[in-house]
Structures are given as C-alpha cells and as structure tokens.
Write an enzyme that holds these catalytic residues in place. Sequence first.
Site, PDB file in Angstrom:
ATOM      1  CE  LYS A 181      -1.592   3.076   1.931  1.00  0.00           C
ATOM      2  NZ  LYS A 181      -1.518   4.563   1.562  1.00  0.00           N
ATOM      3  CB  SER A 234       4.953  10.864  11.011  1.00  0.00           C
ATOM      4  OG  SER A 234       3.655  10.353  11.261  1.00  0.00           O
ATOM      5  CB  CYS A 289      13.734   9.091   8.295  1.00  0.00           C
ATOM      6  SG  CYS A 289      14.368   7.603   7.506  1.00  0.00           S
TER       7      CYS A 289
END
Length: 492
Positions: A181, A234, A289
């Site tokens: 996904k 996140s 990140c």
Amino acid sequence: MSLRTNPPWDDVQNYINGDWQSPSGDNGQDIVNPATGESISSVDFSSTEDINEAVSAGQDAFEHWRSTPVEERIQPLFEFKQLLEEHQDELAEVLVQEHGKTLAEANGELRRGIENVEVACGIPSMMQAGSLPNAAPEIDETAVRKPLGVFAAITPFNFPGMIPLWFLPYAVATGNAFILKPSEQDPVVAERLFELLDEAGFPDGIVQLIHGSVDTVNALLDHEGIEGASFVGSTPVARTIYERAAKNGKRVQAQGGAKNHIIVTETADLDFAAKKTISSACACGGERCLANDIAVVEEDVYEEFVDRVLQEAEAQTVGYGLDDETDIGALITPDHEDRVRDLIATGEDEGAELLLDGRDVEVSGYKNGNFLGPTVFGDVDPEMTIAQEEIFGPVLGLISVSDVEEAIDVLNRSDFGNAASLFTDSGADARKVRHEADVGNLGVNAGTAAPMAFFHFGGRKDSFFGDLHAQGEDMIHFYTDKTVYIERWPDN
C-alpha cells in the site's frame, strides 16, 4: 516495454491476483507535480472488497509458493533486477514528476532499491538456520526457516521507489505473498514497479498492489489473513500502526520519524564537513528520515564552520528536479511547505538567529511549485522547537558546545534515535561517540548514515517500534519462523 514517462497519466490501478483493476472505493485524490502544481494523474482508494480479494488471492498463491524450491523463487527477482536497471532512467523521471526531488536523487534512490533486490537473490544461503548432530544422546537437532503467509507494507511518500524494495524482495524470496500500500501522494512509481514485477514472471497473487488512505491501512492491519505489516512514516503514525497491528497478533515493524544530529569536532576537515552537512540537511528537500538537520559544533571552530556552511548553502540551486542545474527540488505538497514555513517562523520567535532565509526563493517558470531554499539558524538552543521536532524541509540548525561530551548529551536528549554523523580526525572522539551515541545508524566522516542493503536499517527510541528492522538479515527473521526438528533414530 515503455513506462510512459510523460504525464498526464491514466488513473492509477490496483494490481490484484495478476490483473490490473480500478479501486472500487468511494474516495480518491489527484496526484500533483510538486514543482508545477499541475495534476498529472489521480488515484481512487480501495474498498474492503478489494482488500479481501487481494488477501484471499495471496493466501491461495502462498500455498503453492511456500513449497516452490527457493532457487525457483528467486528467478523472477533476477529478472526484476534486470528490468529495474533497464528502466531506471524512466522510473527516475516518473519519480521526479510526482515527488519533486531531483533526477540525481531519484536515480540514487532507485539504485538503493536495486541493491535490496540483489541481496534478496542470496536468500538460499541467508535462510539457512543451522543444525547440531548429537545434540543429546542419539538425537540430532535441526532448525529450519518457514514462510508464514501474506504480509503487507505501508510505505511513505518520500522514497516511493526505494522503500517498497526494503520489504518486497525479501518477503517473496523467503516464500511469502506480499501486498504493497504505497503513499497516495505519489503512487505512480509504485504502479510502474509492479508493471516490471508483472513482466518478471511472479505467480498471480504473490505480489499485489493496493491503493488507498487511512481506511485501507486499517483494513489491512485488522485483516485476519495478514500475518505481519511493515511501515515507514511519522512517529505518531508509526506508534499507532505498531499498537494496532500488535493488538491483532501480527508481526510488525514500524519506522518512525527522526531528529538527527551532526557532531563537528575541532579536528574535523571543516570544508568537507560543511559540504556534507548541507547535503545531508537539504538533499531531497530535507524530506528524509536520515537528514541531519542539527549540527552540534565545538565552540573553538563554531564561527568558522558557520561561515563555511553558509557558503555551501548559498551555492545551492533550487528548481525543478528535471533541470540539470537543480540541487534542491520541490516539497511534496503546499500543506507541507506551509508546515515547514511555520516551523521557520517558530525558530525566529523562540530566539534562534536566522542566518539564511529560504522562504523568499523564486523559481522562474514554476510559480505554482512548492519551493523552499536552504534555511540556516545559528545560536539554536537544544530546547527550541526547531531542535526538537522533525522539520522535513531544507532547514539546518547550529548549536555551539564546549566539547564532544556535551555534544553527545545534546544528541542523546532527543526523543528520537534514528541516526547521527560525526566529523573528526580524532580516533578517541570517534570511539567515544560510537559507544555513547544512542542512535541506530551512525556515520563517521559521512554526512548521511545510510546503511547498505546487506545491513539492517537501524533506529531506536521514538524512531522505531518493533525489534526487527528493514533490510538485510533482519528481514529474513521477520518474514520467517524457525521450526526445530528433534530426531532420534535408534539402532533397533
């Protein structure tokens, strides 16, 4: 085959049980080029029926795939690797147009993804689990790894070509079925990857693609036919994913956000450190990140380092990612650009010295793009918002410290523990940071601590939830379970 690099593109499709089909849910959204503001495609979201169909197809395919000899299972991966390399330039162009990063960054991302496919092709030796003859009188013991079923991955917008390949190759090579996904913000490159996967020859149902948003994610996490889930995004979402999947009895790995630090000692090569610092903080628009957006600098070289950082930052060219001269591309959405701008304003309000303001950057010919130039703050206090929160934009904060001991303290006080980098010419300082820094990825004289695919991608504290990371050997453990056979064959 052609990957149709020129938009507008057709609406994005699901890939279920070897067939392309339109998602049948009620909602969807446009896919917008971040540099131009133009709609280049659209994506509809999947319904519960779509998800049930994909999981059922995966379960059916798994029953045969699990028993397929491992040498046969990796043959489509070899083909997939070759196709990725043949079409890398096309994939990179697609990625730039839906994400906003530069063409060089897109190619680098895809190269890292291909590395993971290469590693997964070595599964025949990586899956070996060990044996011990005569573990007890007349007893031999052998451990074997077995695949588990259907796994899902929910991947973010910032590396749409690489991060799916942190997971998919290992899942299918170990004998599982896999459902991706991708982010609804830039799902076109995922569709292109699955066009190549389809050509590579995987059996129907082994690799599948589902589009959607929050409801789609929750349906996958709640589905009793999903054995485990991987997530990158996140920290608040990673924590929720971890809790929900674990509550449902699934294996789960959830990579969260970050607040990464560069430590610059007085013995560092300051020109080199400044160049790598700006690259780390601003490359990919800061939307990664592993971006080191805080530099903690020993006070004896702080002013000199600031001067060199500003020289590097001012030399960066902001523009459309397909333009050759561009160093920093567009941010993913106007909303995200506004968030970064708000954090810059917060830095000013809290008393940091704004040494370079990138908010007024203009890119000729792209007035509707989501552009921000490099922004540099000096005299940042470790307790300020810009020193605590992940910004995900081309913003660097500079902190002066008395020594390496204080620098490590600043780093370790962060709630996050994803990565850090150290610039030094002192082996003693390097050893101290290596032993005391509470991070999962640590670079020494390397601006961005990105591990190669045959090592796991680390993360600690609020940067990671779970105990088995992406990439490398950890993936083998995540996608398999070990059975121990205890055998006795007495002479009589």
